[in-house]
Motif scaffolding. Structure first.
Motif, PDB file in Angstrom:
ATOM      1  N   ILE A   1       0.874  -1.167   0.000  1.00  0.00           N
ATOM      2  CA  ILE A   1       0.000   0.000   0.000  1.00  0.00           C
ATOM      3  C   ILE A   1       0.908   1.213   0.000  1.00  0.00           C
ATOM      4  N   TYR A   2       0.679   2.132  -0.924  1.00  0.00           N
ATOM      5  CA  TYR A   2       1.619   3.236  -1.117  1.00  0.00           C
ATOM      6  C   TYR A   2       0.925   4.593  -1.063  1.00  0.00           C
ATOM      7  N   PRO A   3       1.694   5.642  -0.764  1.00  0.00           N
ATOM      8  CA  PRO A   3       1.139   7.000  -0.815  1.00  0.00           C
ATOM      9  C   PRO A   3       0.834   7.433  -2.235  1.00  0.00           C
ATOM     10  N   LEU A   4      -0.262   8.164  -2.393  1.00  0.00           N
ATOM     11  CA  LEU A   4      -0.681   8.693  -3.695  1.00  0.00           C
ATOM     12  C   LEU A   4      -0.649  10.215  -3.595  1.00  0.00           C
TER      13      LEU A   4
ATOM     14  N   LYS B   1      -5.447   9.572  -1.230  1.00  0.00           N
ATOM     15  CA  LYS B   1      -4.009   9.729  -0.991  1.00  0.00           C
ATOM     16  C   LYS B   1      -3.303   8.390  -0.793  1.00  0.00           C
ATOM     17  N   GLU B   2      -3.931   7.316  -1.260  1.00  0.00           N
ATOM     18  CA  GLU B   2      -3.354   5.990  -1.028  1.00  0.00           C
ATOM     19  C   GLU B   2      -3.795   5.042  -2.129  1.00  0.00           C
ATOM     20  N   TYR B   3      -2.883   4.166  -2.567  1.00  0.00           N
ATOM     21  CA  TYR B   3      -3.246   3.205  -3.605  1.00  0.00           C
ATOM     22  C   TYR B   3      -2.559   1.874  -3.356  1.00  0.00           C
ATOM     23  N   GLU B   4      -3.102   0.854  -3.988  1.00  0.00           N
ATOM     24  CA  GLU B   4      -2.488  -0.469  -4.020  1.00  0.00           C
ATOM     25  C   GLU B   4      -2.805  -1.074  -5.377  1.00  0.00           C
TER      26      GLU B   4
END
Length: 865
Positions: free
Chosen positions: A661-664, A685-688
């Motif tokens: 899970i990463y910052p967007l 503000k977050e994506y996977e």
């Protein structure tokens, strides 16, 4: 020979957290009084005030009588402050926010003797790959941080951190934390069998580990201090006590001196390029980016408003006689910087309310400033024909598709642009009373009614950095276009339709069709304000599009599809464990296509009534991938979709599951060969990257959780993050009620990363216009105030020219620094040359050099003559 332990005396200071800024201010006031006395009386020699200036500013605002005392201590290099305004979030804080955070901190500190030129982030949850280039451009060449590094980096404590443009900072990592040794130091048990620290780690082994991993032979850096730690009055006495130790020689140092010693060993240091977001040895809370999305959304909106609209408008208007007000700009960035700390809204409800209010205050200032500026131009033009002044605040020539509110006495009107009728589509029209409102509408003056019309216009080829004017003509029989009801929407690039309960899109460029283009996914969340954590008994649900609720309306300028959907899901974790669908959440979606735009707009509201769950918008793509590409502050980074360590992280003792899970920050894309699908965000503000072959982009819309800190989570075993001794309820983090979201999606042929940023800017910028009229005096609250026109005559259009070939780079902002116009861009593509020599400046606006060479990844501050 004994190993040298280089100690620095410090405090780590959170302005707010499980306590409010008022709690912090009381503690700070008496801490600073003690600190100043201790330094002046030579009870202690040095003190490091956590690398930020916000706390100094707060103290001196109350105690102006101490300004000279503080200034002398800083000038004598005994008290160390800055260079940051506040301890910053490393990943979802925009490039302009980072720049202004540092710039404000440095400028403020310089008023009192200067800042420590060591960037110091002891508690930020990971480190951005762009930090070296930002730091260098502000005169900073050393960096100390704690979180984000793991075995995968294969680095010692000290190394060279390099950005993709070649900028470098010398780094030292606080591998064991910033407070692990403080309690035993105070208790005179630091040496020998010192016991365990707050994470259950053996302190004796940690000291040995620091000595082993240090690149300075026979010495290492040792912090003594902790959260909100007051002055250690017997610091010198304790140092003397430890002089009898046979293993370590404890000496006090300043961070500047220690980093200078490292710099002399530079040729022996490894070089690393990339980001630090590894949770092996320190929790980085990889899913922190989706807590309290209402706060994060507003902060994102404010960042875009400042960088892409207000600063360019102010700079353009400075050329026609309106002064650029650096003070009000600084005030807004300061309020935002104080609200974007590394804790990322992982606070109590009371504290989050304060953060939301502070952010809203900054946003209200920015919005009022934008309205005032555009209005100033509008009222400076002749009032005949009610001029509508509009801006293109980006450097590119654009076809502007705008939705305008137009106020007229007549029901019929035409719009004149460049002496010709401007075609428009009438979206809505309402008759409104403009006089003094009475209880009985029959008492209203019939002559004071007017029409408020919403229209759509398309103005082609508007130059970059321009304002121009549309005139309203009421003496006309002009017949506008109107919206039509259709079964699908399409523009030059896409066709979108609804079929068999699925949203389908056709890319007209290559003929590809994606079925089930977007979905709304729901699953359980038994985590807290720091981390998502999947329940042991979970279930995944998808929204159902409701039959007969899909409608489309189209015009030449814009086409919109409206969809209603419903999410059937459990109302809480207990229902989820028993697989009971006893809650229905309503969802409304708008899918928008604008004329000529490559971006599909997706906007909606999710009406949440369930507890402890996570909702994501999933964008399906045709590409099987192994990595994603995501935007950073001044560049982009490639991230792994499938992390091999996921199988054994618990067995190997990681502090947190390294879920991908990463910052967007602004955009994320998946690509195959030359083609890609890119998601741009105005909210999430977050994506996977999910799917069997990592084909789909899942953007977290919000997480619904109810606690600040929980122990023993599936994704985060062990003690609670935050306050380990207390679990604090935060019911507002359940995000009950309306949750708004907005993203854009493009299906791109070819992947020019400079163009990706350009497309993001085109999507992220809002409409900038104002009509000078006297019918509606409260279009905005500030509109009610009388405003003088500019004292000098102005034209009804103006363009601020920049060298044409700079448009091909990624635009960041246009601003005034030291009475100079500064264009900030960065190169997201290959190294190249411009046709003209550029006056390159640093981030303070100071001249660096004239050159035409543009490096890969370089931040370019160009002084525009």
């Amino acid at each position: 020979m004994k190993t040298k332990a280089n100690i620095y005396h410090h405090t780590h200071w959170d302005n707010e957290w499980y306590f409010t800024e008022e709690d912090s201010l009381i503690q700070l006031t008496y801490h600073m009084k003690e600190l100043i006395s201790a330094l002046e009386q030579n009870v202690i020699d040095y003190f490091h005030l956590d690398g930020q200036t916000a706390i100094l500013e707060d103290y001196l605002e109350l105690h102006q009588e101490d300004k000279n005392r503080v200034k002398k201590l800083i000038e004598d290099k005994r008290l160390f402050v800055g260079p940051f305004l506040s301890q910053i979030d490393s990943f979802i804080t925009s490039g302009e926010s980072v720049v202004n955070n540092l710039r404000y901190g440095i400028n403020y500190g310089n008023q009192y003797g200067g800042v420590c030129k060591v960037a110091y982030l002891p508690d930020s949850f990971g480190q951005s790959q762009d930090y070296p280039k930002i730091f260098n451009d502000l005169g900073i060449h050393s960096f100390i941080f704690r979180r984000g590094m793991g075995d995968e980096h294969n680095l010692p404590l000290d190394f060279i951190f390099q950005s993709n443009d070649g900028s470098q900072v010398i780094c030292s990592t606080l591998n064991c934390g910033y407070g692990f040794a403080t309690a035993p130091f105070l208790n005179k048990t630091l040496t020998g069998d010192a016991g365990l620290d707050y994470d259950g780690k053996d302190i004796k082994k940690q000291l040995l580990n620091l000595a082993r991993l240090s690149t300075l032979e026979g010495e290492f850096l040792l912090p003594i201090g902790n959260d909100q730690t007051p002055v250690i009055w017997n610091f010198k006495e304790l140092l003397n006590y430890y002089q009898n130790d046979n293993t370590y020689d404890f000496v006090e140092v300043t961070l500047s001196d220690y980093m200078e010693k490292l710099s002399k060993n530079k040729e022996n240091l490894k070089i690393y390029q990339g980001e630090f977001i590894n949770p092996q040895y320190h929790r980085v809370h990889r899913s922190i980016y989706s807590v309290r999305m209402d706060i994060k959304n507003l902060q994102d909106q404010l960042e875009r408003l400042m960088a892409l609209e207000i600063q360019p408008i102010l700079t353009i208007l400075n050329r026609i006689g309106l002064p650029y007000d650096e003070k009000i700009i600084g005030r807004i960035w300061n309020l935002l910087g104080r609200s974007q700390t590394h804790s990322g809204a992982t606070n109590t409800d009371k504290t989050n309310d304060l953060i939301l209010n502070r952010t809203a205050k900054a946003f209200n200032l920015a919005e009022a400033l934008k309205v005032y500026l555009i209005r100033k131009v509008a009222v400076s033009l002749p009032k005949e024909h009610a001029p509508i002044v509009f801006f293109n605040t980006l450097p590119y020539q654009r076809d502007l598709v705008m939705e305008l509110k137009v106020y007229t006495k007549s029901k019929k009107f035409s719009l004149q642009y460049n002496g010709n009728d401007l075609e428009y589509t009438l979206s809505s029209q309402e008759e409104v009373y403009g006089g003094v409102v009475r209880k009985n509408s029959q008492d209203h003056d019939p002559n004071l009614y007017y029409y408020e019309s919403t229209v759509l216009v398309n103005i082609p080829k508007v130059p970059g950095f321009t304002y121009d004017t549309i005139y309203v003509n009421e003496n006309t029989n002009y017949i506008p276009s109107s919206f039509e009801a259709t079964e699908c929407i399409e523009n030059e690039l896409y066709k979108i339709w609804f079929e068999n309960n699925r949203l389908c899109v056709k890319n007209k460029t290559n003929g590809n069709v994606i079925e089930d283009f977007i979905q709304l996914e729901e699953s359980g969340d038994e985590g807290d304000n720091y981390d998502y954590s999947y329940p042991s008994k979970d279930m995944q649900n998808f929204a159902s599009f409701l039959e007969n609720t899909v409608s489309c309306k189209t015009s030449k300028e814009k086409q919109v599809m409206y969809i209603k959907a419903q999410m059937n899901c459990p109302k809480d974790l207990a229902s989820r464990a028993n697989q009971i669908l006893n809650n229905k959440d309503a969802i409304e979606l708008e899918i928008t296509l604008k004329k000529g735009s490559s971006i599909i707009g997706v906007k909606g509201v999710y009406r949440n009534h369930a507890l402890n769950h996570r909702v994501r918008l999933v964008v399906h793509t045709p590409y099987q991938t192994t990595t994603s590409i995501a935007g950073t502050q001044f560049g982009y980074i490639e991230r792994e979709n499938n992390l091999s360590i996921m199988k054994n992280w618990k067995k190997e003792g990681w502090l947190e599951e390294p879920t991908p899970i990463y910052p967007l920050l602004n955009y994320v894309l998946l690509k195959e060969n030359r083609d890609s699908v890119c998601v741009y965000t105005k909210s999430s503000k977050e994506y996977e990257i999910i799917g069997e072959n990592y084909t789909d982009i899942a953007c977290t819309l919000f997480r619904s959780i109810g606690y600040l800190g929980l122990p023993d989570l599936n994704r985060r075993p062990g003690r609670a993050s935050g306050i380990a001794e207390k679990i604090i309820e935060s019911p507002k983090s359940q995000m009950l009620g309306d949750n708004k979201f907005e993203i854009g999606i493009s299906l791109v042929e070819g992947t020019d990363m400079n163009q990706v940023v350009t497309d993001y800017n085109l999507y992220a910028v809002q409409e900038c216009y104002y009509q000078n009229q006297n019918l509606n005096k409260v279009v905005y609250p500030i509109s009610y105030f009388q405003t003088n026109p500019l004292q000098n005559e102005i034209e009804d259009n103006y363009t601020l020219s920049i060298p044409n070939d700079l448009n091909r780079f990624a635009f960041s902002t246009l601003e005034m620094l030291d009475n100079h116009t500064i264009l900030r861009i960065f190169n997201n593509g290959e190294a190249c040359q411009t046709t003209d020599l550029l006056n390159k400046c640093d981030l303070f606006g100071g001249f660096k050099q004239k050159e035409s060479q543009i490096r890969v990844g370089e931040i370019i501050n160009v002084k525009v003559e």
